[in-house]
Structure formats: C-alpha cells, structure tokens
Design a protein around this motif. Structure first.
Motif, PDB file in Angstrom:
ATOM      1  N   GLU A 146      79.700  40.373  16.436  1.00 53.77           N
ATOM      2  CA  GLU A 146      79.231  41.460  17.309  1.00 53.77           C
ATOM      3  C   GLU A 146      77.818  41.911  16.933  1.00 53.77           C
ATOM      4  OE1 GLU A 146      83.655  43.166  18.427  1.00 53.77           O
ATOM      5  OE2 GLU A 146      82.310  44.452  17.276  1.00 53.77           O
ATOM      6  N   VAL A 147      77.486  41.804  15.662  1.00 54.61           N
ATOM      7  CA  VAL A 147      76.123  42.154  15.235  1.00 54.61           C
ATOM      8  C   VAL A 147      75.168  41.029  15.661  1.00 54.61           C
ATOM      9  CG1 VAL A 147      74.649  42.585  13.211  1.00 54.61           C
ATOM     10  CG2 VAL A 147      76.932  43.581  13.320  1.00 54.61           C
ATOM     11  N   PHE A 148      75.677  39.803  15.651  1.00 58.93           N
ATOM     12  CA  PHE A 148      74.847  38.654  16.024  1.00 58.93           C
ATOM     13  C   PHE A 148      74.473  38.673  17.510  1.00 58.93           C
ATOM     14  CE2 PHE A 148      74.785  34.479  18.075  1.00 58.93           C
ATOM     15  CZ  PHE A 148      73.717  33.885  17.425  1.00 58.93           C
ATOM     16  N   GLU A 149      75.463  38.992  18.351  1.00 64.64           N
ATOM     17  CA  GLU A 149      75.277  38.758  19.791  1.00 64.64           C
ATOM     18  C   GLU A 149      73.997  39.363  20.374  1.00 64.64           C
ATOM     19  OE1 GLU A 149      79.255  39.207  21.296  1.00 64.64           O
ATOM     20  OE2 GLU A 149      79.552  37.029  21.126  1.00 64.64           O
ATOM     21  N   PRO A 150      73.718  40.629  20.136  1.00 66.93           N
ATOM     22  CA  PRO A 150      72.472  41.151  20.724  1.00 66.93           C
ATOM     23  C   PRO A 150      71.208  40.678  19.991  1.00 66.93           C
ATOM     24  CG  PRO A 150      73.600  42.858  19.461  1.00 66.93           C
ATOM     25  CD  PRO A 150      74.495  41.662  19.464  1.00 66.93           C
ATOM     26  N   ARG A 151      71.341  40.181  18.770  1.00 65.44           N
ATOM     27  CA  ARG A 151      70.153  39.855  17.965  1.00 65.44           C
ATOM     28  C   ARG A 151      69.839  38.370  17.925  1.00 65.44           C
ATOM     29  NH1 ARG A 151      72.928  43.979  15.858  1.00 65.44           N
ATOM     30  NH2 ARG A 151      71.767  45.896  15.407  1.00 65.44           N
ATOM     31  N   GLN A 152      70.868  37.542  18.005  1.00 67.19           N
ATOM     32  CA  GLN A 152      70.711  36.079  17.964  1.00 67.19           C
ATOM     33  C   GLN A 152      69.964  35.600  16.723  1.00 67.19           C
ATOM     34  OE1 GLN A 152      71.999  33.795  20.569  1.00 67.19           O
ATOM     35  NE2 GLN A 152      73.177  35.632  20.995  1.00 67.19           N
ATOM     36  N   GLY A 153      70.145  36.334  15.619  1.00 67.88           N
ATOM     37  CA  GLY A 153      69.560  35.912  14.343  1.00 67.88           C
ATOM     38  C   GLY A 153      70.674  35.801  13.310  1.00 67.88           C
ATOM     39  N   SER A 154      70.408  35.164  12.201  1.00 61.40           N
ATOM     40  CA  SER A 154      71.446  35.007  11.170  1.00 61.40           C
ATOM     41  C   SER A 154      71.904  36.365  10.640  1.00 61.40           C
ATOM     42  CB  SER A 154      70.911  34.153  10.023  1.00 61.40           C
ATOM     43  OG  SER A 154      70.646  32.852  10.501  1.00 61.40           O
ATOM     44  N   ILE A 155      73.200  36.462  10.357  1.00 56.73           N
ATOM     45  CA  ILE A 155      73.786  37.717   9.876  1.00 56.73           C
ATOM     46  C   ILE A 155      74.560  37.426   8.587  1.00 56.73           C
ATOM     47  CG2 ILE A 155      75.231  39.726  10.469  1.00 56.73           C
ATOM     48  CD1 ILE A 155      73.210  39.200  12.695  1.00 56.73           C
ATOM     49  N   LEU A 156      74.329  38.233   7.568  1.00 51.40           N
ATOM     50  CA  LEU A 156      75.052  38.065   6.302  1.00 51.40           C
ATOM     51  C   LEU A 156      75.961  39.275   6.085  1.00 51.40           C
ATOM     52  CD1 LEU A 156      71.940  37.257   4.046  1.00 51.40           C
ATOM     53  CD2 LEU A 156      73.139  35.728   5.644  1.00 51.40           C
ATOM     54  N   ALA A 157      77.202  39.028   5.685  1.00 53.66           N
ATOM     55  CA  ALA A 157      78.080  40.149   5.337  1.00 53.66           C
ATOM     56  C   ALA A 157      77.672  40.628   3.944  1.00 53.66           C
ATOM     57  CB  ALA A 157      79.532  39.689   5.316  1.00 53.66           C
ATOM     58  N   VAL A 158      77.484  41.939   3.803  1.00 53.14           N
ATOM     59  CA  VAL A 158      77.142  42.462   2.475  1.00 53.14           C
ATOM     60  C   VAL A 158      78.010  43.665   2.144  1.00 53.14           C
ATOM     61  CG1 VAL A 158      74.723  41.700   2.521  1.00 53.14           C
ATOM     62  CG2 VAL A 158      75.285  44.000   3.320  1.00 53.14           C
ATOM     63  N   GLU A 159      78.130  43.911   0.839  1.00 58.11           N
ATOM     64  CA  GLU A 159      78.754  45.153   0.384  1.00 58.11           C
ATOM     65  C   GLU A 159      78.073  45.578  -0.907  1.00 58.11           C
ATOM     66  OE1 GLU A 159      82.956  44.545  -0.302  1.00 58.11           O
ATOM     67  OE2 GLU A 159      82.599  43.590  -2.221  1.00 58.11           O
ATOM     68  N   ARG A 160      78.247  46.848  -1.253  1.00 68.35           N
ATOM     69  CA  ARG A 160      77.636  47.343  -2.487  1.00 68.35           C
ATOM     70  C   ARG A 160      78.416  46.802  -3.676  1.00 68.35           C
ATOM     71  NH1 ARG A 160      73.537  50.286  -1.023  1.00 68.35           N
ATOM     72  NH2 ARG A 160      73.678  51.339   0.992  1.00 68.35           N
ATOM     73  N   VAL A 161      77.692  46.342  -4.675  1.00 66.77           N
ATOM     74  CA  VAL A 161      78.377  45.805  -5.852  1.00 66.77           C
ATOM     75  C   VAL A 161      77.963  46.603  -7.099  1.00 66.77           C
ATOM     76  CG1 VAL A 161      78.647  43.478  -4.897  1.00 66.77           C
ATOM     77  CG2 VAL A 161      76.682  43.960  -6.318  1.00 66.77           C
ATOM     78  N   ALA A 162      78.886  46.657  -8.059  1.00 66.71           N
ATOM     79  CA  ALA A 162      78.638  47.402  -9.295  1.00 66.71           C
ATOM     80  C   ALA A 162      77.539  46.701 -10.089  1.00 66.71           C
ATOM     81  CB  ALA A 162      79.927  47.452 -10.108  1.00 66.71           C
ATOM     82  N   PRO A 163      76.752  47.478 -10.879  1.00 66.14           N
ATOM     83  CA  PRO A 163      75.644  46.880 -11.639  1.00 66.14           C
ATOM     84  C   PRO A 163      76.075  45.666 -12.468  1.00 66.14           C
ATOM     85  CG  PRO A 163      75.584  49.270 -11.821  1.00 66.14           C
ATOM     86  CD  PRO A 163      76.811  48.941 -11.033  1.00 66.14           C
ATOM     87  N   ALA A 164      77.257  45.750 -13.082  1.00 66.08           N
ATOM     88  CA  ALA A 164      77.700  44.647 -13.949  1.00 66.08           C
ATOM     89  C   ALA A 164      78.002  43.371 -13.158  1.00 66.08           C
ATOM     90  CB  ALA A 164      78.938  45.081 -14.721  1.00 66.08           C
ATOM     91  N   ASP A 165      78.158  43.510 -11.842  1.00 68.29           N
ATOM     92  CA  ASP A 165      78.527  42.342 -11.025  1.00 68.29           C
ATOM     93  C   ASP A 165      77.355  41.745 -10.249  1.00 68.29           C
ATOM     94  OD1 ASP A 165      81.150  42.469 -11.840  1.00 68.29           O
ATOM     95  OD2 ASP A 165      81.745  43.798 -10.196  1.00 68.29           O
ATOM     96  N   LEU A 166      76.163  42.321 -10.412  1.00 60.18           N
ATOM     97  CA  LEU A 166      75.027  41.848  -9.610  1.00 60.18           C
ATOM     98  C   LEU A 166      74.762  40.360  -9.830  1.00 60.18           C
ATOM     99  CD1 LEU A 166      72.707  44.937 -10.101  1.00 60.18           C
ATOM    100  CD2 LEU A 166      73.612  44.129  -7.911  1.00 60.18           C
TER     101      LEU A 166
END
Ligand code: G1P
Length: 291
Positions: A146-166
């Motif tokens: 749904e994020v892709f459809e109006p933009r037609q560009g690559s989309i990456l799923a992201v989430e916030r990660v803890a400092p130790a997991d960067l």
C-alpha cells in the motif's frame, strides 16, 4: 505497476540451528502448529501476491515436498474418514503457485535475490525473509504494497532496534517520517553502534523495483564477504527514491533457537486452543523455578 510476485529466500544453511538443520531446512522448524515457511507463504497470499518464487539451496527438498499434494496421505485420510484433516491437506497443496530456483553458491542475500532475476522479469516484486515472522492485523507485506502503490519506488520495512542490536540489521538514514513513511537517505549493513545512522533497522520485508538487479550485479562483496542486498539498495539510491515504512505489527526473529522459542510462546499464547493451558503451565514452571 502492481506487485504480483514475491521472492521468498530460503537458502541459508541454518548454522545457528545445528544440529537440527543437518537433515532438515530451518524453514521447516515449527512455530506453534505450522512450519515457519508456511507463515511466509500465507503472508504473501494474504497480501495479494499471485506468484511465489522460492530461492532454495541444497538440502531444502522438504520445503518443495511440503507444498505438493500427497496422494498417499490423502487416500489414507479419506479411508479413515478424517475429512477435516483431508481438507486442510488439500488446501495446503493448493495454497499457492510456487516456483523454485536454487542458489548454487551461498554468496549472500543480494546474490540470492539476483538468482530470481529471470523469474521476476522487469516488474516490481516483494522479498520475504522467512526468519522474520510478523504478527499483524494487516499483513506486513500488504502494508508495504500500500505504501508502494502511490510511490512506485522501493519500500523497506523498518522498526526501531535497541542500541545493542544495531549490528544485527541493515540500518537506514531516514528523512522526515510522515504517516509512518520516510525517504531513505542512506543505509549500512550491520554497523557498529557508533557508526549507525539511526535506530531504524530493516526487517525481512521489501518491495523492490527491477532496477535492483543491475545494482546487485554491480555490488562487490561487503560485510562477511557476502553480496549484501543492503549495499545494492544503497547503490540504487543514486538513481531512484527508496522509502522506509514503519510497519504495524510484532516481529519475531526466529533465526536462532531462543528467538524461535520466544515466538512459539508468544504466538501459542494467542492461540485460543492452547492459551489457557499454556498460561497455567507457564505459571507453574515459573513458580517452581523460584523455589
Ligand atoms: C538480513 C539483511 C539485513 C536485515 C535482516 C532482517 O540479515 O542483510 O540487512 O536487517 O536480514 O532480518 P540476516 O538476518 O540475514 O543476517
């Protein structure tokens, strides 16, 4: 263009699960009542994907067999009058149109995606890493589409990660976030915390434009001497806009034993058939442990 195809990457050795993965693919390990790979396939289908391209490797035959009909089993269940189970087995083998391709050398995630080039062709496509299980009301991949459809560009799923997991993720440098979407300004594969451009980590869902294939082909080996998808996306930024989406849902990293165990407990606690008994059981275990 519409996203019709999903590439599911099931080619890793599963070394973190040895010895279990000596004779079975890690994607066949159980999460509550289904193997991990089935969650990936169901998410793709529930997101409107029409064709699945599974990138496998040596010793992954069990995955192919799993999605095939088994006439012997069906006959057996029919004879025993196990009609509900029979229906379930038929649904499984009719679930999806899956094409398999093998990654002959395990040269990294970017290389695995490139293996699917001929089957994807010149259209945008999804990538699913089945280690990342995302429990969401609306499938995470559908959210990305749904994020892709109006933009037609690559989309990456992201989430916030803890400092130790960067240093376990691809980390993006993001523009302003609006409505859960941001422009990606840069990305680094598994940086040391001090070098991380933000705390936004890429999880295993992507929508990629076909330009990614040329970018991968030009990407030299990076972290761990592997051809990294993250590095190829960074190259793509020179020519195309790439976006990140902070999806809604809970992600479980099932790529290592404790992560899989945690996912099993959390998901089983949501399962109406298991919930009550499991809660009681866990309480008893915890009580006995503190004595
Ligand atoms: C891969 C990617 C990484 C991404 C991660 C998500 O790493 O290389 O950029 O953040 O998947 O799970 P892996 O977990 O295969 O080491």
């Amino acid at each position: 263009m519409k996203v019709r195809k999903a590439v599911i990457i099931a080619a890793g050795w599963g070394t973190r699960f040895l010895p279990m993965t000596r004779t079975q693919p890690k994607e066949m390990l159980p999460l509550v009542d289904k193997p991990l790979i089935q969650y990936a396939v169901e998410e793709a289908i529930n997101s409107g994907i029409e064709q699945i391209i599974m990138v496998t490797a040596i010793a992954k035959r069990a995955i192919e067999d799993y999605f095939e009909p088994s006439f012997e089993l069906e006959n057996f269940l029919q004879k025993k009058g196990q009609t509900r189970l029979l229906k379930k087995m038929r649904e499984l083998s009719n679930m999806a149109d899956i094409t398999y391709i093998r990654q002959k050398e395990q040269l990294g995630l970017g290389h695995a995606v490139l293996t699917a080039r001929g089957l994807v062709g010149n259209e945008p496509f999804a990538v699913i890493l089945p280690d990342d299980i995302i429990d969401a009301r609306k499938p995470a991949l559908k959210q990305l589409i749904e994020v892709f459809e109006p933009r037609q560009g690559s989309i990456l799923a992201v989430e916030r990660v803890a400092p130790a997991d960067l240093n376990k993720y691809g980390i993006i440098k993001a523009g302003r976030i609006s409505g859960g979407v941001a422009r990606v300004l840069g990305l680094v594969e598994k940086p040391e915390p001090a070098q991380a451009p933000s705390d936004l980590g890429v999880v295993g869902r992507y929508i990629l434009t076909p330009a990614i294939f040329d970018a991968i082909a030009q990407t030299p080996p990076g972290r761990n001497e592997e051809i990294q998808l993250t590095d190829a996306i960074a190259l793509l930024l020179a020519d195309e806009s790439v976006y990140a989406h902070l999806f809604k849902g809970i992600r479980y990293d099932t790529g290592f034993p404790l992560g899989l165990l945690k996912a099993n407990v959390s998901m089983a606690l949501k399962n109406p058939d298991m919930r009550t008994e499991l809660r009681e059981y866990l309480k008893t275990v915890l009580k006995n442990e503190t004595i």
